[in-house]
Design a protein around this motif. Structure first.
Motif, PDB file in Angstrom:
ATOM      1  N   LYS A  65       0.838  -1.208   0.000  1.00 49.22           N
ATOM      2  CA  LYS A  65       0.000   0.000   0.000  1.00 49.22           C
ATOM      3  C   LYS A  65       0.874   1.259   0.000  1.00 49.22           C
ATOM      4  CE  LYS A  65      -2.111  -1.198   3.869  1.00 49.22           C
ATOM      5  NZ  LYS A  65      -1.396  -2.482   4.121  1.00 49.22           N
ATOM      6  N   SER A  66       1.821   1.308   0.937  1.00 53.56           N
ATOM      7  CA  SER A  66       2.706   2.482   1.002  1.00 53.56           C
ATOM      8  C   SER A  66       3.555   2.589  -0.261  1.00 53.56           C
ATOM      9  CB  SER A  66       3.623   2.406   2.227  1.00 53.56           C
ATOM     10  OG  SER A  66       2.855   2.411   3.410  1.00 53.56           O
ATOM     11  N   THR A  67       4.010   1.449  -0.731  1.00 55.77           N
ATOM     12  CA  THR A  67       4.804   1.431  -1.967  1.00 55.77           C
ATOM     13  C   THR A  67       4.003   2.001  -3.133  1.00 55.77           C
ATOM     14  OG1 THR A  67       6.066  -0.477  -1.184  1.00 55.77           O
ATOM     15  CG2 THR A  67       6.038  -0.098  -3.563  1.00 55.77           C
ATOM     16  N   PRO A 100       2.386  11.483   4.167  1.00 56.89           N
ATOM     17  CA  PRO A 100       3.005  10.217   4.566  1.00 56.89           C
ATOM     18  C   PRO A 100       2.453   9.692   5.875  1.00 56.89           C
ATOM     19  CG  PRO A 100       4.585  12.031   4.791  1.00 56.89           C
ATOM     20  CD  PRO A 100       3.296  12.620   4.295  1.00 56.89           C
ATOM     21  N   GLN A 101       2.808   8.447   6.180  1.00 53.93           N
ATOM     22  CA  GLN A 101       2.416   7.880   7.470  1.00 53.93           C
ATOM     23  C   GLN A 101       3.037   8.710   8.584  1.00 53.93           C
ATOM     24  OE1 GLN A 101       2.988   3.701   6.584  1.00 53.93           O
ATOM     25  NE2 GLN A 101       1.979   3.165   8.496  1.00 53.93           N
ATOM     26  N   ARG A 102       2.303   8.895   9.667  1.00 56.63           N
ATOM     27  CA  ARG A 102       2.773   9.759  10.750  1.00 56.63           C
ATOM     28  C   ARG A 102       4.108   9.310  11.320  1.00 56.63           C
ATOM     29  NH1 ARG A 102       0.531  11.456  15.437  1.00 56.63           N
ATOM     30  NH2 ARG A 102      -0.232   9.385  15.875  1.00 56.63           N
ATOM     31  N   LEU A 182      -3.051   9.676   0.801  1.00 60.40           N
ATOM     32  CA  LEU A 182      -2.927   9.658   2.265  1.00 60.40           C
ATOM     33  C   LEU A 182      -2.545   8.255   2.710  1.00 60.40           C
ATOM     34  CD1 LEU A 182      -6.370  11.306   2.432  1.00 60.40           C
ATOM     35  CD2 LEU A 182      -4.480  12.443   3.551  1.00 60.40           C
ATOM     36  N   ASP A 183      -1.476   8.149   3.490  1.00 56.02           N
ATOM     37  CA  ASP A 183      -1.023   6.832   3.938  1.00 56.02           C
ATOM     38  C   ASP A 183      -1.430   6.595   5.393  1.00 56.02           C
ATOM     39  OD1 ASP A 183       0.098   4.355   4.089  1.00 56.02           O
ATOM     40  OD2 ASP A 183       2.101   4.976   3.439  1.00 56.02           O
ATOM     41  N   GLU A 184      -2.450   5.807   5.585  1.00 56.35           N
ATOM     42  CA  GLU A 184      -2.968   5.444   6.910  1.00 56.35           C
ATOM     43  C   GLU A 184      -3.134   6.640   7.843  1.00 56.35           C
ATOM     44  OE1 GLU A 184      -2.211   1.819   8.492  1.00 56.35           O
ATOM     45  OE2 GLU A 184      -1.425   0.901   6.670  1.00 56.35           O
ATOM     46  N   PRO A 185      -3.879   7.643   7.416  1.00 56.99           N
ATOM     47  CA  PRO A 185      -4.034   8.841   8.252  1.00 56.99           C
ATOM     48  C   PRO A 185      -4.866   8.584   9.508  1.00 56.99           C
ATOM     49  CG  PRO A 185      -5.526   8.967   6.396  1.00 56.99           C
ATOM     50  CD  PRO A 185      -4.657   7.752   6.166  1.00 56.99           C
TER      51      PRO A 185
END
Ligand code: ADP
Ligand code: MG
Length: 268
Positions: A65-67, A100-102, A182-185
């Motif tokens: 997912k992040s990739t 990005p992810q926090r 948005l990555d896992e906000p």
């Protein structure tokens, strides 16, 4: 007032906001024997995101997912395949905003909220030019839009997780973007903070901003998004939530490890 989603003249009329054509991403890990191990984070990914669609990306840890989000921003390059924005290769576009992810952000960095949002204007300001009145107005309007105007002078490290996430969304909005990634906000946020983020995303529908959001939370994905993309190195399903969240699809993505309530517990 500024408007999110300005028109670029080079956009092909009718082209999807985003299109991936047979994209593969490989990571090379160098083992202690100096043997190079290539492994594929994503394989043969093809999809289209139409203008204004809000899409949740779900899949187990390590699914890519992040990739996928980093790939679309251009942070990582594909091994093969093409990424098009409005029918053109993404290298020609600057209108992608990425939150990005926090956990990937250094929150101890001594910088104020308004500075963080102003950084979202770097493309418009240029590195060596000072912020103009228009940039300051866009920063103010972006903070107002996420309900964080009163936080402008605070240090970023002083904020709660939900406030930090909203500030980073404001920074993305300050880019005046077509496409918001948005990555896992939602991870680690309490319910009111999660709801605040969905309110912001809802308000972006009027501006036809396309949203791709990675999340662990299947229930929230089903409730709030037009489409769900279920990934595990490849796209297992990409369609309306009720079509994607079938037992067969979830089994294919998660193996035997998923129950609908589990993703809440997984959120880190
Ligand atoms: P997700 O966000 O769905 O949890 P990621 O995109 O972070 O998945 O990771 C997908 C796969 O790629 C995982 O197997 C992960 O270990 C690997 N990976 C991610 N980043 C790197 C990297 N910089 N170098 C090598 N492998 C990586
Ligand atoms: Mg991730």
């Amino acid at each position: 007032m500024f408007h999110i989603g300005y028109q670029d003249s080079d956009h092909r009329p009718g082209a999807p906001n985003l299109e991936l054509q047979d994209v593969t991403v490989a990571y090379t890990a160098i083992g202690n024997s100096f043997r190079q191990d290539v492994h594929y984070a994503l394989k043969n990914i093809s999809f289209k995101a139409e203008v204004g669609e809000q899409i949740a990306i779900i899949g187990p840890n390590g699914a890519g997912k992040s990739t996928l989000l980093k790939l679309i921003t251009g942070i990582i390059k594909p091994e093969s395949g093409q990424i098009l924005m409005f029918g053109k290769p993404t290298s020609q576009h600057n209108c992608i905003a990425y939150v990005p992810q926090r956990s990937q952000i250094d929150w101890s960095f001594p910088v104020t909220v308004e500075d963080v949002v102003m950084m979202g204007r770097t493309r418009q300001i240029g590195f060596f030019r000072r912020a103009r009145a228009l940039d300051k107005e866009v920063v103010r309007a972006s903070l107002e839009r996420v309900g964080a105007l009163e936080l402008a002078k605070k240090q970023i490290g002083e904020l709660s997780g939900g406030q930090q996430q909203r500030v980073f969304i404001a920074r993305a909005l300050a880019l005046e973007t077509h496409l918001l990634l948005l990555d896992e906000p939602l991870s680690g946020l309490d319910l009111p903070s999660q709801e605040a983020i969905f309110k912001i995303l809802d308000s972006l529908r009027a501006d036809r901003v396309t949203v791709l959001m990675a999340t662990h939370d299947l229930d929230l994905a089903a409730e709030h998004f037009d489409k769900i993309m279920l990934v595990n190195k490849r796209i297992i399903a990409f369609s309306a939530p009720e079509d994607v969240l079938s037992p067969e699809n979830l089994l294919a993505a998660y193996g035997g490890k998923v129950a609908s309530s589990e993703p809440h517990a997984l959120a880190t």
